[in-house]
Design a protein around this motif. Structure first.
Motif, PDB file in Angstrom:
ATOM      1  N   ALA A 179       0.863  -1.177   0.000  1.00 44.70           N
ATOM      2  CA  ALA A 179       0.000   0.000   0.000  1.00 44.70           C
ATOM      3  C   ALA A 179       0.898   1.225   0.000  1.00 44.70           C
ATOM      4  O   ALA A 179       2.075   1.141   0.373  1.00 44.70           O
ATOM      5  N   PRO A 180       0.395   2.385  -0.419  1.00 47.23           N
ATOM      6  CA  PRO A 180       1.230   3.587  -0.402  1.00 47.23           C
ATOM      7  C   PRO A 180       1.567   4.013   1.014  1.00 47.23           C
ATOM      8  O   PRO A 180       0.713   3.994   1.903  1.00 47.23           O
ATOM      9  N   ASN A 181       2.813   4.386   1.232  1.00 51.20           N
ATOM     10  CA  ASN A 181       3.249   4.903   2.527  1.00 51.20           C
ATOM     11  C   ASN A 181       3.342   6.418   2.446  1.00 51.20           C
ATOM     12  O   ASN A 181       4.025   6.961   1.577  1.00 51.20           O
ATOM     13  N   GLY A 182       2.645   7.075   3.371  1.00 53.46           N
ATOM     14  CA  GLY A 182       2.629   8.528   3.378  1.00 53.46           C
ATOM     15  C   GLY A 182       1.214   9.050   3.414  1.00 53.46           C
ATOM     16  O   GLY A 182       0.301   8.399   3.939  1.00 53.46           O
ATOM     17  N   LEU A 183       1.013  10.235   2.840  1.00 47.67           N
ATOM     18  CA  LEU A 183      -0.310  10.855   2.819  1.00 47.67           C
ATOM     19  C   LEU A 183      -1.217  10.081   1.872  1.00 47.67           C
ATOM     20  O   LEU A 183      -0.919   9.936   0.688  1.00 47.67           O
ATOM     21  N   GLN A 184      -2.344   9.600   2.399  1.00 45.31           N
ATOM     22  CA  GLN A 184      -3.285   8.817   1.599  1.00 45.31           C
ATOM     23  C   GLN A 184      -4.579   9.571   1.303  1.00 45.31           C
ATOM     24  O   GLN A 184      -5.188   9.370   0.255  1.00 45.31           O
ATOM     25  N   VAL A 185      -5.006  10.410   2.220  1.00 46.79           N
ATOM     26  CA  VAL A 185      -6.173  11.274   2.015  1.00 46.79           C
ATOM     27  C   VAL A 185      -5.779  12.671   2.477  1.00 46.79           C
ATOM     28  O   VAL A 185      -5.306  12.837   3.607  1.00 46.79           O
ATOM     29  N   GLU A 186      -5.972  13.655   1.631  1.00 49.99           N
ATOM     30  CA  GLU A 186      -5.527  15.016   1.936  1.00 49.99           C
ATOM     31  C   GLU A 186      -6.594  15.793   2.696  1.00 49.99           C
ATOM     32  O   GLU A 186      -7.739  15.894   2.259  1.00 49.99           O
ATOM     33  N   GLY A 187      -6.193  16.356   3.845  1.00 44.49           N
ATOM     34  CA  GLY A 187      -7.076  17.200   4.647  1.00 44.49           C
ATOM     35  C   GLY A 187      -6.515  18.596   4.772  1.00 44.49           C
ATOM     36  O   GLY A 187      -5.795  19.071   3.884  1.00 44.49           O
ATOM     37  N   LYS A 188      -6.814  19.257   5.895  1.00 43.78           N
ATOM     38  CA  LYS A 188      -6.414  20.660   6.067  1.00 43.78           C
ATOM     39  C   LYS A 188      -4.901  20.821   6.069  1.00 43.78           C
ATOM     40  O   LYS A 188      -4.151  19.885   6.391  1.00 43.78           O
ATOM     41  N   GLU A 189      -4.466  22.013   5.729  1.00 43.56           N
ATOM     42  CA  GLU A 189      -3.041  22.276   5.567  1.00 43.56           C
ATOM     43  C   GLU A 189      -2.302  22.309   6.899  1.00 43.56           C
ATOM     44  O   GLU A 189      -1.180  21.823   7.008  1.00 43.56           O
ATOM     45  N   GLU A 190      -2.918  22.872   7.928  1.00 50.32           N
ATOM     46  CA  GLU A 190      -2.257  23.018   9.220  1.00 50.32           C
ATOM     47  C   GLU A 190      -2.640  21.866  10.142  1.00 50.32           C
ATOM     48  O   GLU A 190      -3.825  21.537  10.283  1.00 50.32           O
ATOM     49  N   ILE A 191      -1.643  21.247  10.774  1.00 50.40           N
ATOM     50  CA  ILE A 191      -1.889  20.126  11.684  1.00 50.40           C
ATOM     51  C   ILE A 191      -1.463  20.517  13.085  1.00 50.40           C
ATOM     52  O   ILE A 191      -0.298  20.825  13.334  1.00 50.40           O
ATOM     53  N   ARG A 192      -2.426  20.495  13.995  1.00 51.22           N
ATOM     54  CA  ARG A 192      -2.155  20.775  15.405  1.00 51.22           C
ATOM     55  C   ARG A 192      -2.520  19.579  16.287  1.00 51.22           C
ATOM     56  O   ARG A 192      -1.856  19.319  17.278  1.00 51.22           O
ATOM     57  N   THR A 193      -3.595  18.880  15.914  1.00 50.00           N
ATOM     58  CA  THR A 193      -4.064  17.732  16.697  1.00 50.00           C
ATOM     59  C   THR A 193      -3.933  16.469  15.868  1.00 50.00           C
ATOM     60  O   THR A 193      -4.463  16.385  14.756  1.00 50.00           O
ATOM     61  N   LEU A 194      -3.224  15.489  16.409  1.00 47.68           N
ATOM     62  CA  LEU A 194      -2.930  14.239  15.724  1.00 47.68           C
ATOM     63  C   LEU A 194      -3.530  13.075  16.504  1.00 47.68           C
ATOM     64  O   LEU A 194      -3.328  12.961  17.710  1.00 47.68           O
ATOM     65  N   VAL A 195      -4.251  12.204  15.806  1.00 44.71           N
ATOM     66  CA  VAL A 195      -4.765  10.970  16.394  1.00 44.71           C
ATOM     67  C   VAL A 195      -4.038   9.804  15.735  1.00 44.71           C
ATOM     68  O   VAL A 195      -3.852   9.786  14.510  1.00 44.71           O
ATOM     69  N   THR A 196      -3.585   8.847  16.550  1.00 45.90           N
ATOM     70  CA  THR A 196      -2.943   7.648  16.024  1.00 45.90           C
ATOM     71  C   THR A 196      -3.740   6.411  16.424  1.00 45.90           C
ATOM     72  O   THR A 196      -4.416   6.386  17.458  1.00 45.90           O
ATOM     73  N   GLY A 197      -3.641   5.380  15.595  1.00 49.98           N
ATOM     74  CA  GLY A 197      -4.294   4.106  15.865  1.00 49.98           C
ATOM     75  C   GLY A 197      -3.772   3.070  14.896  1.00 49.98           C
ATOM     76  O   GLY A 197      -3.088   3.398  13.917  1.00 49.98           O
ATOM     77  N   VAL A 198      -4.095   1.816  15.144  1.00 48.19           N
ATOM     78  CA  VAL A 198      -3.527   0.737  14.327  1.00 48.19           C
ATOM     79  C   VAL A 198      -4.121   0.719  12.927  1.00 48.19           C
ATOM     80  O   VAL A 198      -3.401   0.677  11.928  1.00 48.19           O
ATOM     81  N   THR A 199      -5.446   0.773  12.817  1.00 50.74           N
ATOM     82  CA  THR A 199      -6.129   0.572  11.541  1.00 50.74           C
ATOM     83  C   THR A 199      -7.151   1.677  11.303  1.00 50.74           C
ATOM     84  O   THR A 199      -7.912   2.022  12.217  1.00 50.74           O
TER      85      THR A 199
END
Length: 250
Positions: free
Chosen positions: A23-43
């Motif tokens: 699968a592609p590694n990196g940005l897969q769906v483009e959202g807002k330009e500025e990132i302040r809040t990041l959520v992580t999870g497995v899937t």
């Protein structure tokens, strides 16, 4: 930080160009330009996306993202609902598969070794393309004791193939769906091999080759890397970070 800055930093930090992935590694769906809040999870399942929306995330960072080889190319049904939710809330999706498995500090294999207390842990140089790790326990344990160690660390009882009274000191492992690395583990001469998933054939391979085998859960063995990566980014760039563990018994 800017979305493009995060994308570039992760490409370099995780050395994504080293890997021929599924699968592609990196940005897969483009959202807002500025990132302040990041959520992580497995899937990047719907439940995780919904939680990211509730947390007002600017970006969602996962190990298992979208657009896998050999999956249907059309955006319908479940895939449409997931992508639509991300686009409607302007949330970027970043996915890193093999690069996150292999990273020597925040990778799934490295963080699993830390959780299990394995020492002198490192990727094998010539086997498994850097995805097969090996090391050993600080003290020899019975297989039953090592099963208990896995259960405490992962919160689930692993499947063990072998004699519970057998001795384990040297260990090889690869998180996730790596059950067929068992033959390489045998080449290393270790006492035990750990992966996430198991196949029917794995039982016979372990029995006939005389190696202890532990199927510890695909999700369970890959929770720690993505969380560690999010924590690293939060410290380095001052991001607000939330790790969300969507329970999965597989």
């Amino acid at each position: 930080m800017k979305r493009t800055e995060l994308d570039a930093y992760l490409a370099d930090f995780l050395q994504i160009n080293r890997f021929k992935d599924y699968a592609p590694n990196g940005l897969q769906v483009e959202g807002k330009e500025e990132i302040r809040t990041l959520v992580t999870g497995v899937t990047a399942c719907q439940a995780l996306i919904d939680k990211a929306i509730a947390l007002n995330a600017d970006a969602l960072l996962v190990h298992h993202g979208f657009f896998w080889k050999n999956e249907p190319e059309v955006i319908t049904g479940m895939k449409q609902r997931r992508i639509k939710a991300l686009l409607q809330h302007d949330i970027s999706l970043f996915g890193y598969h093999l690069p996150l498995d292999a990273h020597p500090v925040v990778g799934n294999n490295a963080t699993l070794a830390h959780k299990l207390g394995l020492i002198e842990a490192e990727a094998h140089e010539s086997l498994g393309d850097g995805l097969l790790w090996w090391g050993h326990t600080e003290l020899s344990q019975t297989a039953a004791e090592f099963t208990a160690t896995l259960e405490r660390a992962l919160g689930r009882t692993p499947l063990h193939i072998g004699d519970p009274k057998g001795t384990i000191h040297s260990v090889a492992w690869c998180t996730g769906g790596a059950q067929d690395y068992i033959d390489m583990a045998v080449q290393l001469g270790v006492d035990a091999f750990i992966s996430g998933e198991v196949s029917e054939r794995t039982f016979h391979s372990a029995q006939e080759q005389g190696i202890h085998y532990f199927a510890a859960g695909h999700h369970a063995t890959e929770r720690f890397g993505i969380e560690a990566l999010g924590q690293h980014l939060a410290r380095k760039f001052g991001l607000e970070h939330h790790f969300v563990d969507i329970s999965n018994p597989v």
